[in-house]
Design a protein around this motif. Structure first.
Motif, PDB file in Angstrom:
ATOM      1  N   CYS A  60      -3.352  -0.687  -5.959  1.00 34.51           N
ATOM      2  CA  CYS A  60      -4.035  -0.785  -7.240  1.00 34.51           C
ATOM      3  C   CYS A  60      -5.489  -1.173  -6.953  1.00 34.51           C
ATOM      4  CB  CYS A  60      -3.354  -1.853  -8.087  1.00 34.51           C
ATOM      5  SG  CYS A  60      -4.037  -2.063  -9.740  1.00 34.51           S
ATOM      6  N   ALA A  61      -6.424  -0.617  -7.722  1.00 31.93           N
ATOM      7  CA  ALA A  61      -7.831  -0.904  -7.459  1.00 31.93           C
ATOM      8  C   ALA A  61      -8.598  -1.030  -8.763  1.00 31.93           C
ATOM      9  CB  ALA A  61      -8.447   0.196  -6.591  1.00 31.93           C
ATOM     10  N   LEU A  62      -9.646  -1.843  -8.722  1.00 33.92           N
ATOM     11  CA  LEU A  62     -10.461  -2.120  -9.896  1.00 33.92           C
ATOM     12  C   LEU A  62     -11.924  -1.857  -9.571  1.00 33.92           C
ATOM     13  CD1 LEU A  62     -10.258  -5.361 -12.027  1.00 33.92           C
ATOM     14  CD2 LEU A  62     -12.418  -4.698 -11.011  1.00 33.92           C
ATOM     15  N   SER A  63     -12.622  -1.315 -10.545  1.00 36.90           N
ATOM     16  CA  SER A  63     -14.051  -1.071 -10.392  1.00 36.90           C
ATOM     17  C   SER A  63     -14.763  -1.619 -11.615  1.00 36.90           C
ATOM     18  CB  SER A  63     -14.309   0.435 -10.280  1.00 36.90           C
ATOM     19  OG  SER A  63     -15.677   0.726 -10.383  1.00 36.90           O
ATOM     20  N   ARG A  90     -10.414  -9.929  -9.221  1.00 38.45           N
ATOM     21  CA  ARG A  90      -9.311  -9.964  -8.274  1.00 38.45           C
ATOM     22  C   ARG A  90      -8.238  -9.000  -8.719  1.00 38.45           C
ATOM     23  NH1 ARG A  90      -8.738 -15.177  -7.988  1.00 38.45           N
ATOM     24  NH2 ARG A  90      -7.170 -15.344  -9.613  1.00 38.45           N
ATOM     25  N   VAL A  91      -7.583  -8.364  -7.754  1.00 41.70           N
ATOM     26  CA  VAL A  91      -6.458  -7.478  -8.023  1.00 41.70           C
ATOM     27  C   VAL A  91      -5.258  -8.036  -7.276  1.00 41.70           C
ATOM     28  CG1 VAL A  91      -5.548  -5.140  -7.798  1.00 41.70           C
ATOM     29  CG2 VAL A  91      -7.982  -5.489  -8.269  1.00 41.70           C
ATOM     30  N   THR A  92      -4.171  -8.240  -7.997  1.00 39.35           N
ATOM     31  CA  THR A  92      -2.972  -8.821  -7.400  1.00 39.35           C
ATOM     32  C   THR A  92      -1.805  -7.865  -7.517  1.00 39.35           C
ATOM     33  OG1 THR A  92      -3.713 -11.042  -8.019  1.00 39.35           O
ATOM     34  CG2 THR A  92      -1.409 -10.784  -7.413  1.00 39.35           C
ATOM     35  N   GLN A  93      -1.205  -7.559  -6.384  1.00 34.26           N
ATOM     36  CA  GLN A  93       0.035  -6.795  -6.359  1.00 34.26           C
ATOM     37  C   GLN A  93       1.081  -7.744  -5.791  1.00 34.26           C
ATOM     38  OE1 GLN A  93      -2.256  -3.093  -4.573  1.00 34.26           O
ATOM     39  NE2 GLN A  93      -0.201  -2.487  -5.209  1.00 34.26           N
ATOM     40  N   GLY A 152      -6.107  -4.122  -4.303  1.00 40.38           N
ATOM     41  CA  GLY A 152      -5.047  -5.073  -4.031  1.00 40.38           C
ATOM     42  C   GLY A 152      -4.529  -4.869  -2.620  1.00 40.38           C
ATOM     43  N   LYS A 153      -3.615  -5.735  -2.182  1.00 45.42           N
ATOM     44  CA  LYS A 153      -3.113  -5.661  -0.808  1.00 45.42           C
ATOM     45  C   LYS A 153      -2.033  -4.600  -0.630  1.00 45.42           C
ATOM     46  CE  LYS A 153      -4.274 -10.387   0.525  1.00 45.42           C
ATOM     47  NZ  LYS A 153      -5.554  -9.945   1.075  1.00 45.42           N
ATOM     48  N   GLY A 154      -1.608  -3.987  -1.720  1.00 44.16           N
ATOM     49  CA  GLY A 154      -0.678  -2.876  -1.612  1.00 44.16           C
ATOM     50  C   GLY A 154       0.782  -3.257  -1.737  1.00 44.16           C
TER      51      GLY A 154
END
Lengths: 110, 113
Positions: free
Chosen positions: A87-90, A3-6, A101-103
């Motif tokens: 933000c992004a994760l791979s 999960r990516v959280t902004q 993330g939702k930006g």
């Protein structure tokens, strides 16, 4: 699960002020982290990759594995920095497709 | 080409109709991705093609959505029996390898009325 959280949908700062866009992630392995930016009426574009350890347009981001964070920072914001930042994760768990993330919408005012 | 090209740039369709969205990736990029961008929802992963491997379809929201990539180049995303909740901007991206930065197209804005 990854999960990516902004946490901030909108961040407003004055020109010349420092800016920090927060990004936290959850991932069990070793992720690759990215920041993407979308200026008004332009396509989404890569800003930073954590493995490159580079500074682009004055922005830097440090991967903090202890805090699972990858915050984006710039010491002196400019009006042209106003944009949407993702933000992004791979990682292997996602088959290496980016999880965004939702930006955060950054607004730099004069 | 110089960048990722998507067509059409805008599409308005009636509920229940099928639509096809096209993506031309950068020549030589082996990886191709489709995402959906909705207001307030960020970017939602749909499907990922890597070379000749079987695509990762884990993000497709329903069986009305499908995609193919012919000859390792052009990709088409098809939405059957469109619904109003399908309205969004559909983004395509390509990269030379996995874990590399993506180059995005300008997207197709789909409106289902």
């Amino acid at each position: 699960a990854q999960r990516v959280t902004q946490p901030e949908k909108l961040l407003s700062v004055f020109k010349g002020a420092p800016v920090e866009l927060k990004c936290n992630y959850s991932y069990s392995g070793s992720p690759e982290l990215f920041w993407y930016v979308q200026y008004s009426r332009q396509r989404l574009q890569l800003l930073l990759r954590h493995i490159s350890r580079e500074s682009i347009k004055g922005f830097t981001a440090d991967l903090n594995k202890g805090e699972t964070s990858f915050h984006l920072k710039k010491p002196f914001a400019q009006e042209e920095d106003s944009a949407m930042y993702y933000c992004a994760l791979s990682g292997r768990d996602s088959g290496y497709a980016l999880n965004f993330g939702k930006g955060t919408s950054l607004l730099v005012t004069p | 080409g110089a960048g990722v090209s998507q067509s059409p740039s805008n599409k308005v369709t009636e509920k229940g109709k099928d639509v096809e969205l096209r993506c031309d990736p950068i020549s030589g990029h082996t990886a191709l991705y489709w995402y959906r961008q909705s207001l307030g929802q960020g970017l939602e992963f749909l499907i990922y093609f890597q070379g000749n491997s079987a695509p990762d379809k884990s993000g497709l929201p329903s069986d009305r959505f499908s995609a193919e990539r012919t000859g390792g180049s052009v990709s088409t995303l098809t939405i059957q029996r469109t619904q109003q909740e399908d309205s969004a901007v559909y983004l395509c991206a390509s990269s030379p390898a996995r874990n590399y930065g993506y180059t995005f197209g300008s997207g197709t804005r789909l409106t289902v009325v």
